[in-house]
Scaffold this motif. Sequence first.
Motif, PDB file in Angstrom:
ATOM      1  N   ILE A 193     -17.039-117.834   7.289  1.00  0.00           N
ATOM      2  CA  ILE A 193     -16.349-117.390   8.507  1.00  0.00           C
ATOM      3  C   ILE A 193     -15.593-116.082   8.267  1.00  0.00           C
ATOM      4  N   LEU A 194     -16.201-115.267   7.393  1.00  0.00           N
ATOM      5  CA  LEU A 194     -15.611-113.954   7.111  1.00  0.00           C
ATOM      6  C   LEU A 194     -15.597-113.074   8.366  1.00  0.00           C
ATOM      7  N   LYS A 195     -16.716-113.096   9.112  1.00  0.00           N
ATOM      8  CA  LYS A 195     -16.825-112.170  10.239  1.00  0.00           C
ATOM      9  C   LYS A 195     -15.771-112.428  11.328  1.00  0.00           C
ATOM     10  N   PRO A 196     -15.669-113.668  11.823  1.00  0.00           N
ATOM     11  CA  PRO A 196     -14.610-113.845  12.835  1.00  0.00           C
ATOM     12  C   PRO A 196     -13.213-113.512  12.307  1.00  0.00           C
ATOM     13  N   HIS A 197     -12.947-113.831  11.037  1.00  0.00           N
ATOM     14  CA  HIS A 197     -11.593-113.578  10.516  1.00  0.00           C
ATOM     15  C   HIS A 197     -11.377-112.125  10.100  1.00  0.00           C
ATOM     16  N   GLY A 198     -12.431-111.518   9.548  1.00  0.00           N
ATOM     17  CA  GLY A 198     -12.272-110.169   9.010  1.00  0.00           C
ATOM     18  C   GLY A 198     -12.476-109.099  10.067  1.00  0.00           C
ATOM     19  N   ILE A 199     -13.220-109.439  11.149  1.00  0.00           N
ATOM     20  CA  ILE A 199     -13.538-108.429  12.172  1.00  0.00           C
ATOM     21  C   ILE A 199     -12.890-108.784  13.520  1.00  0.00           C
ATOM     22  N   TYR A 200     -13.286-109.939  14.094  1.00  0.00           N
ATOM     23  CA  TYR A 200     -12.785-110.234  15.450  1.00  0.00           C
ATOM     24  C   TYR A 200     -11.250-110.325  15.474  1.00  0.00           C
ATOM     25  N   TRP A 201     -10.735-111.094  14.520  1.00  0.00           N
ATOM     26  CA  TRP A 201      -9.308-111.459  14.570  1.00  0.00           C
ATOM     27  C   TRP A 201      -8.388-110.238  14.464  1.00  0.00           C
ATOM     28  N   PRO A 202      -8.600-109.327  13.507  1.00  0.00           N
ATOM     29  CA  PRO A 202      -7.711-108.159  13.479  1.00  0.00           C
ATOM     30  C   PRO A 202      -7.814-107.333  14.763  1.00  0.00           C
ATOM     31  N   CYS A 203      -9.036-107.251  15.329  1.00  0.00           N
ATOM     32  CA  CYS A 203      -9.194-106.470  16.569  1.00  0.00           C
ATOM     33  C   CYS A 203      -8.459-107.153  17.720  1.00  0.00           C
ATOM     34  N   MET A 204      -8.560-108.476  17.779  1.00  0.00           N
ATOM     35  CA  MET A 204      -7.851-109.217  18.837  1.00  0.00           C
ATOM     36  C   MET A 204      -6.344-108.981  18.721  1.00  0.00           C
ATOM     37  N   LEU A 205      -5.847-109.061  17.485  1.00  0.00           N
ATOM     38  CA  LEU A 205      -4.406-108.884  17.270  1.00  0.00           C
ATOM     39  C   LEU A 205      -3.971-107.486  17.682  1.00  0.00           C
ATOM     40  N   LYS A 206      -4.780-106.526  17.266  1.00  0.00           N
ATOM     41  CA  LYS A 206      -4.438-105.132  17.565  1.00  0.00           C
ATOM     42  C   LYS A 206      -4.355-104.931  19.079  1.00  0.00           C
ATOM     43  N   SER A 207      -5.373-105.472  19.772  1.00  0.00           N
ATOM     44  CA  SER A 207      -5.402-105.292  21.211  1.00  0.00           C
ATOM     45  C   SER A 207      -4.204-105.976  21.889  1.00  0.00           C
ATOM     46  N   ALA A 208      -3.775-107.116  21.313  1.00  0.00           N
ATOM     47  CA  ALA A 208      -2.646-107.849  21.911  1.00  0.00           C
ATOM     48  C   ALA A 208      -1.303-107.282  21.447  1.00  0.00           C
ATOM     49  N   GLY A 209      -1.351-106.226  20.640  1.00  0.00           N
ATOM     50  CA  GLY A 209      -0.107-105.592  20.202  1.00  0.00           C
ATOM     51  C   GLY A 209       0.621-106.386  19.126  1.00  0.00           C
ATOM     52  N   ILE A 210      -0.146-107.116  18.311  1.00  0.00           N
ATOM     53  CA  ILE A 210       0.471-107.918  17.239  1.00  0.00           C
ATOM     54  C   ILE A 210       0.004-107.337  15.901  1.00  0.00           C
ATOM     55  N   GLU A 211       0.904-107.295  14.946  1.00  0.00           N
ATOM     56  CA  GLU A 211       0.548-106.774  13.616  1.00  0.00           C
ATOM     57  C   GLU A 211      -0.554-107.633  12.998  1.00  0.00           C
ATOM     58  N   PRO A 212      -1.443-107.041  12.202  1.00  0.00           N
ATOM     59  CA  PRO A 212      -2.460-107.875  11.554  1.00  0.00           C
ATOM     60  C   PRO A 212      -1.834-108.816  10.527  1.00  0.00           C
ATOM     61  N   TYR A 213      -2.600-109.839  10.146  1.00  0.00           N
ATOM     62  CA  TYR A 213      -2.146-110.734   9.070  1.00  0.00           C
ATOM     63  C   TYR A 213      -2.023-109.943   7.780  1.00  0.00           C
ATOM     64  N   GLN A 214      -1.371-110.542   6.784  1.00  0.00           N
ATOM     65  CA  GLN A 214      -1.186-109.809   5.530  1.00  0.00           C
ATOM     66  C   GLN A 214      -2.453-109.787   4.669  1.00  0.00           C
ATOM     67  N   HIS A 215      -3.023-110.977   4.427  1.00  0.00           N
ATOM     68  CA  HIS A 215      -4.217-111.049   3.586  1.00  0.00           C
ATOM     69  C   HIS A 215      -5.209-112.063   4.130  1.00  0.00           C
ATOM     70  N   LEU A 216      -6.478-111.727   3.977  1.00  0.00           N
ATOM     71  CA  LEU A 216      -7.532-112.714   4.219  1.00  0.00           C
ATOM     72  C   LEU A 216      -8.110-113.034   2.846  1.00  0.00           C
TER      73      LEU A 216
END
Length: 638
Positions: A261-284
């Motif tokens: 599940i690298l793709k949803p966590h490494g790609i979708y999730w940071p983009c979703m956070l960015k769009s929602a104005g939330i800082e990315p997680y620290q580490h995957l």
Amino acid sequence: MTDRFYVTTPIYYVNAEPHIGHAYTTIVADVLNRYYGLSGMDTFFLTGTDEHGDKIVAAAEMAGETPKEYVDRISQLFRDLWPRLNISNNYFVRTTDPRHQLVVQFILNKVRDNGDIYFSEYEGLYCFGCERFYTERELMEGKCPDHLMEPTVIKEANYFFRMSRYQDWLIDHIEQNRDFIRPERYRNEALSFLKEPLEDLCISRPKSRLTWGIPLPFDDSYVTYVWFDALINYISAPGYPEGDLFNRFWPVAEHMIAKDILKPHGIYWPCMLKSAGIEPYQHLNVHGYWNINEGKMSKSLGNVVRPLELVDVYGLDAFRYFLLRDMVFGLDSEFSEEALVNRINADLANDLGNLVSRSATMALKYFKGVLPEPDLSHESDDHLKAKALGALDKYQAAMKGLGFHKALMAVWEVVGELNKYIDTMAPWVLAKSDVGRLGTVMDHIFKTLHIISVLIWPFMPESAEKIQEQIGLERKGRALNFTDLHSWKNLKPDKTIRMAPALFPRIEVAGQNKRTKGVEKMDGKGEIERQPELIDFEAFQKLDLRVGTITEAESIPKSKKLVKLTVDIGEERTVVAGIAKHYAVEDLKGKQVIIVANLKPAKLMGIESCGMVLAAEDETGVHLLTPWATTLPGSKVK
Ligand code: MSP
């Protein structure tokens, strides 16, 4: 360094029972949570279950339950499992929690307000197993690489998340933050994926096709795509947008996942956070796969390793130790019971278990469990002390880099040193020649054991606490910490040292090939537990299992248990089944069942029974097995 630590596991799908893969990620998170707790940090540990989507609906249908009944039941299985593996999570999130659902809708609105959600007609290749659209490029010989099935062409109007907008930002973020995704091989994998243009993500499913999901807040005829819903658990659980836990822990979030599940966590999730104005997680943090016989574990291959079965036979801490010692975080590992048994016997029974018991025996024999004040130390004592304190640093560095196997190797180096020290110092000789010196040697032995017991606590909390109790420590487990260990001088027993049963009994392997002949464990009381024998595929093939339709069902006078069935399996068979207490005969006619067709005939209540019906039993009763869809009578079950 911050004083906080936040660790998450994936939220597991409730369409399968927990297996060793789920156990591994969750134990890794637990080890880290305990380790950072010992290091004096304020920690938060989250796990949970992912409960929406097609797969869950299909699993519920198969179980004859509504999705809600089904998810409640299976989610509880996960929730019940974790305490049995000594998992110290602070919170258990479910995507059906009303709070989570509200946060998902809140984020959807935010992302939409930011202009990142649009509506469009789309025709694509959809894999129902993965619950997502595939591009031609992603398929393997036209098939979904995971399910090895051709995807279905679906044409639908849907909502899309404008992920493409964040491609450059994400590449930059991964490049600027070297360990944003780690280990490096997975960082590279994410970057290489980002070399191709990033496509927008379809984030809705029309209710005409799927109702089991979170409704889109801006269009009630759609539900949210399961991944867009699930990823948000990491912020909804600690209380986004305003919760204290969220503010405190989100900036230090550490996600633990496997490579699937690298793709949803490494790609979708940071983009979703960015769009929602939330800082990315620290580490995957991405680990590899536990494989069996060099292949993937799967229900259909029947090679799923169930954690509780292993725990029942080998003990919880041995299981936890093995998983963390044998897998190099990031790489795949081959699971074998043989390797597990070898580890238990060598590292746990021989090295550590013996060390603790021989030390306690000597303390009792020579000083009745209360050690005298030590004299001045000798060079050999200082050498041991340097090794023990040196291991502390190695261990901490390894833990920081997720090198769990290295951290344990550092501890076992000290275990080896201490065993060697005892052999060389020969306290049994000193007992006769120099009791003063004996006191100093015993003091060093117990200080080193104190350190070892703390270092193994994150991995084997129960055994560590047993050792701590045995070596006379008043405070145990979480109450101890690393800072104290560095002050060597203050490490001393608070109470009398005492004897205790063997910590890790040796496993006796019955016969040459334990997988086929069974494994026996001698427990402390000398009893033998037998592990269910494994059979090979040929043995399974000897069974002739067939689908049958019940054409007649009659009670058997004088029998409260038995029913006489006439079953069509391409030919007519009489089968006597012990189901009278669970089924009314009038309900059975016309039902399909699974029959063991090549069972030797047997006479029951004077009736010759030529076969056996299969049923499962649990505390709610006996349930006949039946094919999912009506099947031609006589069809082979394989
Ligand atoms: N529901 C999604 C995750 C959503 S997170 C927002 C999901 N669930 S899952 O039940 O399939 O769990 C996948 C995870 O289980 C893997 O990432 C890994 O943590 C663990 N494992 C499952 N099989 C595994 C192995 N064979 N080996 C190691 N871990 C594996 O995906």
